[in-house]
Each structure stands twice: as structure tokens, then as C-alpha cells.
Design a protein around this motif. Structure first.
Motif, PDB file in Angstrom:
ATOM      1  N   ARG A 264      -4.732  25.526  17.860  1.00 20.94           N
ATOM      2  CA  ARG A 264      -5.520  25.699  17.985  1.00 20.94           C
ATOM      3  C   ARG A 264      -7.319  25.622  17.986  1.00 20.94           C
ATOM      4  NH1 ARG A 264      -2.888  28.326  22.311  1.00 20.94           N
ATOM      5  NH2 ARG A 264      -0.936  29.094  21.657  1.00 20.94           N
ATOM      6  N   HIS A 265      -7.111  25.818  17.266  1.00 17.62           N
ATOM      7  CA  HIS A 265      -8.991  24.792  16.245  1.00 17.62           C
ATOM      8  C   HIS A 265      -9.047  22.982  16.960  1.00 17.62           C
ATOM      9  CE1 HIS A 265      -8.466  28.624  14.509  1.00 17.62           C
ATOM     10  NE2 HIS A 265      -9.901  28.757  15.125  1.00 17.62           N
ATOM     11  N   ALA A 266      -8.068  22.533  17.146  1.00  9.45           N
ATOM     12  CA  ALA A 266      -8.178  21.325  17.292  1.00  9.45           C
ATOM     13  C   ALA A 266      -7.637  20.556  15.976  1.00  9.45           C
ATOM     14  CB  ALA A 266      -8.847  20.779  17.943  1.00  9.45           C
ATOM     15  N   PHE A 274      -9.540  16.535  12.953  1.00 12.95           N
ATOM     16  CA  PHE A 274      -9.815  16.686  14.109  1.00 12.95           C
ATOM     17  C   PHE A 274      -9.223  15.969  15.178  1.00 12.95           C
ATOM     18  CE2 PHE A 274     -11.955  19.878  11.213  1.00 12.95           C
ATOM     19  CZ  PHE A 274     -11.804  21.176  11.979  1.00 12.95           C
ATOM     20  N   ALA A 275      -8.867  16.386  16.493  1.00 13.33           N
ATOM     21  CA  ALA A 275      -8.492  15.386  17.864  1.00 13.33           C
ATOM     22  C   ALA A 275      -8.549  15.987  18.690  1.00 13.33           C
ATOM     23  CB  ALA A 275      -6.971  15.010  18.005  1.00 13.33           C
ATOM     24  N   ALA A 280      -5.539  14.018  22.719  1.00 14.28           N
ATOM     25  CA  ALA A 280      -4.766  15.648  21.727  1.00 14.28           C
ATOM     26  C   ALA A 280      -3.674  16.050  22.787  1.00 14.28           C
ATOM     27  CB  ALA A 280      -6.239  15.855  21.666  1.00 14.28           C
ATOM     28  N   VAL A 281      -2.593  16.350  21.968  1.00 16.32           N
ATOM     29  CA  VAL A 281      -1.780  17.165  22.554  1.00 16.32           C
ATOM     30  C   VAL A 281      -2.105  18.445  22.031  1.00 16.32           C
ATOM     31  CG1 VAL A 281       0.645  17.884  22.700  1.00 16.32           C
ATOM     32  CG2 VAL A 281      -0.552  15.389  22.142  1.00 16.32           C
ATOM     33  N   LEU A 282      -2.475  19.900  22.896  1.00 19.54           N
ATOM     34  CA  LEU A 282      -2.880  21.196  21.877  1.00 19.54           C
ATOM     35  C   LEU A 282      -2.413  21.513  22.860  1.00 19.54           C
ATOM     36  CD1 LEU A 282      -5.895  22.311  24.221  1.00 19.54           C
ATOM     37  CD2 LEU A 282      -4.698  19.937  24.502  1.00 19.54           C
ATOM     38  N   GLU A 313     -13.536  31.534  16.227  1.00 21.52           N
ATOM     39  CA  GLU A 313     -13.015  31.122  17.322  1.00 21.52           C
ATOM     40  C   GLU A 313     -12.110  29.991  18.064  1.00 21.52           C
ATOM     41  OE1 GLU A 313     -12.753  33.415  19.748  1.00 21.52           O
ATOM     42  OE2 GLU A 313     -13.696  34.090  18.572  1.00 21.52           O
ATOM     43  N   PRO A 314     -10.543  30.267  18.474  1.00 28.00           N
ATOM     44  CA  PRO A 314      -9.585  29.394  18.702  1.00 28.00           C
ATOM     45  C   PRO A 314     -10.391  28.540  19.744  1.00 28.00           C
ATOM     46  CG  PRO A 314      -9.200  31.532  18.804  1.00 28.00           C
ATOM     47  CD  PRO A 314     -10.005  31.324  18.148  1.00 28.00           C
ATOM     48  N   TYR A 315     -10.395  27.362  20.530  1.00 29.13           N
ATOM     49  CA  TYR A 315     -10.151  26.798  21.281  1.00 29.13           C
ATOM     50  C   TYR A 315      -9.072  27.399  22.040  1.00 29.13           C
ATOM     51  CZ  TYR A 315     -10.523  23.517  25.464  1.00 29.13           C
ATOM     52  OH  TYR A 315     -10.602  23.033  26.881  1.00 29.13           O
ATOM     53  N   HIS A 316      -9.423  27.701  23.148  1.00 26.70           N
ATOM     54  CA  HIS A 316      -8.965  28.659  24.403  1.00 26.70           C
ATOM     55  C   HIS A 316      -9.115  27.900  25.882  1.00 26.70           C
ATOM     56  CE1 HIS A 316      -7.261  31.953  22.543  1.00 26.70           C
ATOM     57  NE2 HIS A 316      -9.228  32.392  22.059  1.00 26.70           N
TER      58      HIS A 316
END
Length: 405
Positions: A264-266, A274-275, A280-282, A313-316
Motif C-alpha cells: 500500500r506504500h508502492a 518502489f514501483a 505496478a500491481v497494487l 500515509e499509504p496510497y489509497h
């Protein structure tokens, strides 16, 4: 501010990351590695305004070269990353050089699938569309009266068909699946888009595949289709999907699944790597997905920039997409995978409509065709966690804005 950041890929995601990082005041050393000779530029207009010659390359470029100098960003153009030494934190380049990094971000994007040579894919007159050079070659070939075959009924193929018809070409579009947009949209949306193309004179053939392209002296002349048709054509545009550029990560021992698997943070399984973007598969809800969109590339790139600058913060993901075809704009909010019910709602004027996707009674996506209100309302509801009932959406007497409460 810490050690060197190396970003591989000059597309939307990579640029969004470095621009945001500098805007946040982070002055660490940054090197951007990009395979093309051009400065980083926008890709979505390539299949639309650029192909129509309504937009020139200088308008696609994100920033002039002086911006990179002013921001102390080193550009390595016409350069490919060839290997990652994770233990040494070192990236090998096609130039024979290496780059040491503290943080590595892979923004390598995706590559269109090409038609195999055994099916005629190497003939002169067969095109795919990935970069501005591809678009230049295709634009030169798209002359009024020419006969074009579009192979693939996804968004790329449909947009190409719309441009070709707008330029006065005769267009046949074939889709091997039972319907166009089968992988990404509900039957109701396919029906609306099909009707649009038929009304513009496209010969649209679903459930029809390609047996082979044939030529004379290396030049495309005809297509043999799975229904037995031999179709004389002057050019063919291949739109059969893309493959994530994940080989660099896979060869370095990172997890891939038609894309580079991240959290969730890529971040990959390697905390220094990171990707972001199309490669990216997230995580999205309970699913792992790859989101091919400008919006995701920008948002994810900026989220990683905030993380590198000290955030937590994670990526939403908040997916939204669009497709321009003729004078029609299809806007998509949410992600409809796994839906179990749809409701189609007529729009405010002829030719406009929206398709609302539900899973177990909860709204998960909206496709809006020339219906900005439906798109805006649906997007706000999905992002805020609100959900109308299917019956409310189906009630034509109810103003959509009332659904926002």
C-alpha cells in the motif's frame, strides 16, 4: 533529504514523483533514466489530438529542459536500465555505466502487444501505438479513403477507429471476444459504445478474430478473418492490450504478476525499491490490480513522493478513467471488476447515459457517456463510501444530486 533517488521511466508516474518531491522541498540527488530521446511527455493525447494533428509534440512535453536543470534533476535520456544489483544498490545501464542508489523507483510502464510475425505483424502498414514516433508514422498513413482494419475492441482500438473515421477512412473493427470492451465494461456499456460506432459507419465485427494479414513484397494488402472473410485493407492498427514492463524487477528477484507487485506504500519486497504507474500491481480493496490510467500514475507518484519526503500515509487508489471517441466522452469512476448487477440510467439529452455497477448492493463504479452529472455524483459517492440502492438509481424521477444526501 537522503541519498540518491533513481527513477526508471520518463512517463507520467515518474515525472509526477520527481515534480512533487521537489515541490515538497526535498533536495536529494535525483537521476531520471528514460529510454526515449525526447524529454518526458504525455502519452494519452497520442491516440487522440496528436494523431489528429490538433496537438504538437512541444505541447505534450511536461517541462522544458531548463526545468530539470533548475531543479537539479539529472536526465539520462536514450538510456535503458538493464539490471539491478539489489545487494549493492546499483543499477546497470545500456550505456555500460552504473548508478548507485539509495532509493530506486520503477516507473517502467507497459508495452503494447504486437502481432506475431507469423500472422503478418512485420508487414509494412501494420501499426501499434506507444510513442510519438508511432503516432507520427500512423498519422502519415491515415489518409481519406484508405481502408483500415482495427484489431481489438478495447479503448485503444475504439479510439483509433474514431480518429480514423473522423479523418475519412473506411474502418473495420474486429474483436475476438463476444463483445467490445468485454474485459473492462459491462454489456450495457458495450451496447452504448457499439451503437455509437455503428452510427458513424464503422464495420464492427464482434466474435471475429484474425487468421492472418497478407501482403505483397512486404506491404500489407489484405486480412483473412476467422469468419472466412478476406478483407482488402491498406493499413492495420493493433490494439490487443499491453504487457507490463516488469522484466527488470523480475530478473532482480522481485515478485511480478504482469506487473511489479507492491504494497500500500508502492514498495516492493525490497524496502529500497518502489514501483508506480502502469507497471505496478497494487492493493485495491481486497484485490490486487494494475490500474492503467493517468490519474493513478499521478496520484501514486505523488503519494510515493510524500512518503520519501517523510510522510507515512499509504496510497489509497481512487480510480477514474476517460475515453474520447468522436464527440463523445466516456468517463469512468471506480473499478467495476466483480460486479453482480448494473443499472442503466438515461442521461439528460439524446445519446447520454450512465451505467451503475453494484456488488452485493454496494455501488463500486459508474460509466458515464456524455453525462457529467452522473460521473461527478457517482465519483463523489464511491470516494466517500456512500452508496445508493440500485432501485434509487433506476428511479428516473429522482435527481442524482439527491443521492448525495
Amino acid at each position: 533529504m537522503t541519498g540518491r533517488l533513481v527513477v526508471v521511466g520518463g512517463g507520467q508516474a515518474g515525472f509526477a514523483l520527481i515534480a512533487r518531491l521537489r515541490a515538497l522541498g526535498d533536495r536529494r540527488a535525483i537521476t531520471l533514466v528514460a529510454g526515449e530521446a525526447s524529454l518526458p511527455y504525455q502519452r494519452p493525447p497520442l491516440s487522440k489530438k496528436y494523431l489528429l494533428r490538433d496537438m504538437t509534440l512541444d505541447r505534450l512535453i511536461y517541462r522544458p529542459e531548463s526545468w530539470y536543470r533548475d531543479q537539479a534533476i539529472e536526465l539520462r535520456l536514450s538510456t535503458r536500465a538493464t539490471a539491478i544489483d539489489r545487494a549493492a544498490r546499483r543499477l546497470s545501464l545500456s550505456s555500460g555505466e552504473t548508478l548507485d542508489y539509495e532509493t530506486l523507483v520503477l516507473a517502467t510502464g507497459a508495452t503494447p502487444r504486437h502481432l506475431p510475425e507469423s500472422l503478418g505483424g512485420a508487414l509494412d502498414g501494420v501499426y501499434t501505438l506507444r510513442d510519438f514516433a508511432d503516432a507520427d508514422r500512423l498519422a502519415d498513413a491515415m489518409q481519406p479513403g484508405k481502408r483500415a482494419l482495427i484489431i481489438g475492441g478495447g479503448y485503444i482500438g475504439l479510439e483509433a477507429a474514431a480518429v480514423a473515421r473522423g479523418l475519412g477512412l473506411e474502418v473495420t473493427l474486429i474483436e475476438m471476444a463476444d463483445r467490445i470492451l468485454q474485459r473492462v465494461a459491462a454489456p450495457a456499456t458495450s451496447d452504448l459504445v457499439r451503437a455509437l460506432h455503428l452510427s458513424r459507419g464503422v464495420d464492427l465485427r464482434e466474435g471475429t478474430g484474425l487468421r492472418e494479414l497478407v501482403g505483397e513484397e512486404g506491404r500489407l494488402r489484405a486480412a483473412h478473418l476467422s469468419d472466412g472473410t478476406e478483407l482488402p485493407i491498406d493499413l492495420a492498427i493493433v490494439g490487443i492490450g499491453v504487457t507490463a514492463n516488469d522484466a527488470l524487477a523480475r530478473e532482480a528477484g522481485l515478485a511480478t504478476a504482469n506487473g511489479i507487485v507492491v504494497d500500500r506504500h508502492a514498495r516492493t519486497a525490497d524496502p529500497a525499491i518502489f514501483a508506480i504507474g502502469d507497471c505496478a500491481v497494487l492493493p485495491y480493496g481486497e484485490m490486487m490490480v494494475r490500474l492503467e490510467s493517468v490519474q493513478n500514475a499521478v496520484d501514486q507518484g505523488e503519494a510515493v513522493a510524500a512518503l520519501l519526503a517523510g510522510g507515512t500515509e499509504p496510497y489509497h487508489p481512487k480510480p477514474w478513467f476517460w475515453s474520447d471517441q468522436y464527440d463523445t466522452k466516456l468517463q469512468i469512476a471506480g473499478f467495476g471488476l466483480g460486479h453482480d448487477r448494473t443499472v442503466t440510467r438515461p442521461g439528460p439529452r439524446p445519446g447520454s447515459a450512465s451505467v451503475w455497477y453494484f456488488r452485493e448492493g454496494t455501488l463500486i463504479a459508474v460509466d458515464a457517456i456524455n453525462d457529467a452529472k452522473a460521473y461527478v455524483v457517482g465519483k463523489k459517492m464511491i470516494e466517500s463510501g456512500l452508496s445508493p440502492t440500485p432501485e434509487q438509481v433506476d428511479d428516473q424521477t429522482l435527481d442524482l444530486k439527491a443521492l448525495l444526501g
